[in-house]
Write a protein that holds these residues in place. Structure first.
Motif, PDB file in Angstrom:
ATOM      1  N   LEU A  25      -2.931 -22.196 -12.429  1.00 52.91           N
ATOM      2  CA  LEU A  25      -2.951 -22.401 -13.876  1.00 52.91           C
ATOM      3  C   LEU A  25      -1.582 -22.019 -14.403  1.00 52.91           C
ATOM      4  CD1 LEU A  25      -6.325 -20.864 -15.024  1.00 52.91           C
ATOM      5  CD2 LEU A  25      -5.759 -23.263 -14.811  1.00 52.91           C
ATOM      6  N   ASP A  26      -0.938 -22.932 -15.062  1.00 60.29           N
ATOM      7  CA  ASP A  26       0.415 -22.691 -15.546  1.00 60.29           C
ATOM      8  C   ASP A  26       0.448 -22.941 -17.039  1.00 60.29           C
ATOM      9  OD1 ASP A  26       3.099 -22.193 -15.661  1.00 60.29           O
ATOM     10  OD2 ASP A  26       3.692 -24.181 -14.957  1.00 60.29           O
ATOM     11  N   TYR A  27       0.639 -21.886 -17.791  1.00 59.19           N
ATOM     12  CA  TYR A  27       0.729 -22.008 -19.233  1.00 59.19           C
ATOM     13  C   TYR A  27       2.180 -21.857 -19.644  1.00 59.19           C
ATOM     14  CZ  TYR A  27      -4.303 -21.713 -19.377  1.00 59.19           C
ATOM     15  OH  TYR A  27      -5.635 -21.964 -19.201  1.00 59.19           O
ATOM     16  N   ASN A  28       2.774 -22.927 -20.137  1.00 57.74           N
ATOM     17  CA  ASN A  28       4.187 -22.900 -20.509  1.00 57.74           C
ATOM     18  C   ASN A  28       4.456 -21.936 -21.651  1.00 57.74           C
ATOM     19  OD1 ASN A  28       4.883 -24.765 -18.574  1.00 57.74           O
ATOM     20  ND2 ASN A  28       4.548 -26.513 -19.923  1.00 57.74           N
ATOM     21  N   TYR A  29       3.552 -21.877 -22.616  1.00 55.39           N
ATOM     22  CA  TYR A  29       3.795 -20.968 -23.728  1.00 55.39           C
ATOM     23  C   TYR A  29       3.624 -19.516 -23.313  1.00 55.39           C
ATOM     24  CZ  TYR A  29      -1.280 -21.349 -24.261  1.00 55.39           C
ATOM     25  OH  TYR A  29      -2.634 -21.355 -24.041  1.00 55.39           O
ATOM     26  N   PHE A  30       2.869 -19.262 -22.251  1.00 54.74           N
ATOM     27  CA  PHE A  30       2.790 -17.908 -21.695  1.00 54.74           C
ATOM     28  C   PHE A  30       3.965 -17.649 -20.764  1.00 54.74           C
ATOM     29  CE2 PHE A  30      -0.740 -16.374 -23.522  1.00 54.74           C
ATOM     30  CZ  PHE A  30      -1.974 -16.687 -23.007  1.00 54.74           C
ATOM     31  N   ASP A  31       4.493 -18.732 -20.196  1.00 50.07           N
ATOM     32  CA  ASP A  31       5.499 -18.634 -19.158  1.00 50.07           C
ATOM     33  C   ASP A  31       4.953 -17.801 -17.997  1.00 50.07           C
ATOM     34  OD1 ASP A  31       8.934 -17.549 -18.846  1.00 50.07           O
ATOM     35  OD2 ASP A  31       7.941 -19.325 -18.066  1.00 50.07           O
TER      36      ASP A  31
ATOM     37  N   GLU B  35     -10.333 -21.007 -25.133  1.00 50.87           N
ATOM     38  CA  GLU B  35      -9.710 -22.272 -24.742  1.00 50.87           C
ATOM     39  C   GLU B  35      -8.852 -22.116 -23.489  1.00 50.87           C
ATOM     40  OE1 GLU B  35      -6.833 -20.281 -27.520  1.00 50.87           O
ATOM     41  OE2 GLU B  35      -8.964 -20.730 -27.646  1.00 50.87           O
ATOM     42  N   HIS B  36      -8.484 -20.901 -23.132  1.00 47.39           N
ATOM     43  CA  HIS B  36      -7.734 -20.662 -21.895  1.00 47.39           C
ATOM     44  C   HIS B  36      -8.606 -20.845 -20.667  1.00 47.39           C
ATOM     45  CE1 HIS B  36      -4.706 -17.928 -24.203  1.00 47.39           C
ATOM     46  NE2 HIS B  36      -4.701 -19.181 -24.610  1.00 47.39           N
TER      47      HIS B  36
END
Length: 160
Positions: free
Chosen positions: A49-55, A155-156
């Motif tokens: 799982l890669d969340y760009n806004y979390f980096d 939503e995550h």
């Protein structure tokens, strides 16, 4: 003329259960022990799982049980990342130091190490039995069910 308002939250129906696990094991080791004790077949997904806004990226394992039409996901709730620390020492050749930053998939559950999401339309499994079986694993500190309605960042948990 009447005004009709549709809220997006009205369409969201949580057809899954969420279990929190406190455990200091590596993700692959916990997946192995869960497979052994719960008779699952969790396998690491090709992409984390890669969340760009979390980096940040989170390890995820999945098993689709076609017999009872359910999908099991084991996902890490913690991502530790090393970053260069900002320094204002004024020196051109100062030693570069690093800082470890911790990011959580669900910020409301900062102390939880792993989450098990069981997607099942009919909810035809015994959650208490699953919790008891996970608790018998010696390396697991504790495990409990999470109330999905209390989560702000649910939503995550959409992995598709």
């Amino acid at each position: 003329m009447a005004l009709h308002k549709l809220l997006v939250d009205d369409f969201y129906d949580a057809s899954f259960s969420l279990i929190a696990i406190h455990c200091r094991l590596e993700d692959y080791r916990l997946a192995y022990l869960l497979n052994k004790h719960l008779e699952l077949n969790l396998r690491r997904k090709e992409h984390d799982l890669d969340y760009n806004y979390f980096d940040a990226s989170f390890a995820i394992f999945e098993w689709e049980n076609e017999k009872i039409d359910s999908v099991w996901n084991l996902v890490s709730n913690v991502c530790k990342k090393e970053e260069a620390a900002l320094q204002s020492s004024g020196s051109l050749f100062a030693n570069q130091t690093t800082v470890t930053r911790t990011v959580n998939l669900l910020p409301e559950l900062k102390k939880v190490d792993y989450l098990i999401k069981v997607s099942n339309e009919h909810r035809n499994f015994d959650e208490k039995l699953i919790l008891n079986k996970i608790q018998t694993i010696p390396q697991v500190i504790t495990t409990y069910s999470v109330d999905i309605d209390q989560l702000k960042s649910k939503e995550h948990l959409i992995f598709d």
